[in-house]
Write an enzyme that holds these catalytic residues in place. Structure first.
Site, PDB file in Angstrom:
ATOM      1  N   HIS A  88     -13.183   2.481  -4.851  1.00  0.00           N
ATOM      2  CA  HIS A  88     -12.340   3.430  -4.117  1.00  0.00           C
ATOM      3  C   HIS A  88     -11.167   2.756  -3.416  1.00  0.00           C
ATOM      4  CE1 HIS A  88     -15.973   6.421  -4.032  1.00  0.00           C
ATOM      5  NE2 HIS A  88     -15.392   6.341  -5.197  1.00  0.00           N
ATOM      6  N   CYS A 130       8.450   3.504  -5.215  1.00  0.00           N
ATOM      7  CA  CYS A 130       8.686   2.463  -6.224  1.00  0.00           C
ATOM      8  C   CYS A 130       7.381   1.882  -6.768  1.00  0.00           C
ATOM      9  CB  CYS A 130       9.570   1.355  -5.661  1.00  0.00           C
ATOM     10  SG  CYS A 130       8.749   0.314  -4.448  1.00  0.00           S
ATOM     11  N   CYS A 168      11.814  -0.671   0.186  1.00  0.00           N
ATOM     12  CA  CYS A 168      12.799   0.180  -0.511  1.00  0.00           C
ATOM     13  C   CYS A 168      13.116   1.450   0.271  1.00  0.00           C
ATOM     14  CB  CYS A 168      12.292   0.535  -1.918  1.00  0.00           C
ATOM     15  SG  CYS A 168      11.123   1.928  -1.955  1.00  0.00           S
TER      16      CYS A 168
END
Ligand code: OAD
Length: 239
Positions: free
Chosen positions: A118, A129, A149
């Site tokens: 998990h 991204c 980003c």
């Protein structure tokens, strides 16, 4: 306990061991489990916090919950059950620890061959991204955290309705099929596909030993079903 003696003997002779752990193994480290007494899903709704839809709807709310859990886990340490598994791994030519836990306590204890079905709460992943990275800071300086980003980061865990990490079930099934002994520790065994590994191992010939405070849907199928705290029971398997 005569059964524990017998289980100890079988484990000592096993060459290949697979282990499936769940939230109950970390309960004695002070981390609440999901179901049962004091379980997180008693006070919180999984649909509001642990689904992709919940995150799309309200990232700050989901992150607040994960930030709280990260702090709880950051203050926790492995317990004797985690350490017992490290000792078993050191003694066996083939060993795989399959965990549903995202808390990283198996790593901290020193286990090596770990399949995290998990994901990992310390992992972050950018939804824009796709970059992922580890960040163990708790508290996080910024919630929700952002990627370099500028995109929003999400916890690197598997939510309800999502697929498991690529290829991981095949590895887990391989370990379950090869196991002489499978230890099932502190899981309600209600969440699939993880729970399916128990009958899978059993059908392939493993001796299944369960360690839980309560009986589960798989207790009757297990060759041994020990009831009690994992932190007390597992070390006794090794004496
Ligand atoms: P659960 O919370 O469903 O089950 C914990 C189990 O551990 C219960 O059966 C308890 O009886 C047992 N337990 C509690 N304390 C224990 C102790 N000290 N010693 C031994 N047993 C103890 O946790 P999981 O089975 O791990 O998934 O839950 C599976 C998945 O459901 C989790 O990975 C999470 C959750 O929703 C996702 O978030 C995708």
């Amino acid at each position: 306990m005569a059964d524990l003696e017998r289980a100890r003997g079988l484990l000592a002779r096993a060459r290949s061991v697979a282990v499936l752990t769940g939230a109950g193994i970390s309960a004695e480290s002070g981390i609440p489990s999901f179901r049962g007494a004091g379980g997180l899903w008693k006070n919180f709704r999984a649909e509001d916090l642990a689904t992709p839809q919940a995150f799309a709807r309200n990232p700050p709310l989901v992150w607040e919950w994960y930030a709280w859990r990260r702090e709880l886990i950051a203050n926790a340490a492995p317990n004797p059950a985690h350490y017992a598994l490290v000792r078993i791994e050191a003694a066996k030519p083939q060993f795989t620890l399959i965990t549903q836990n995202v808390d990283g306590l198996h790593d901290l204890a020193g286990s090596r061959q770990i399949l995290k079905l998990h994901g990992d709460i310390w992992r972050l992943r950018c939804i824009l991204c796709g970059t992922h990275w580890d960040d163990r800071r708790a508290p996080l300086p910024q919630v929700p955290p952002l990627c370099a980003c500028g995109g929003l980061a999400r916890p690197g865990v598997v939510w309800f309705g999502e697929s498991l990490p690529e290829g991981i079930m095949q590895q887990a099934e391989h370990a379950a099929a090869a196991a002489d002994v499978m230890l099932v520790v502190g899981t309600s065994a209600l969440v699939y596909p993880a729970a399916g590994l128990i009958p899978y191992a059993k059908r392939a010939g493993a001796t299944v030993m369960e360690f839980n405070l309560e009986t589960t849907a798989f207790s009757a199928m297990a060759d041994f079903s020990f009831q009690g705290p994992a932190g007390e029971l597992l070390p006794r398997l090794l004496i």
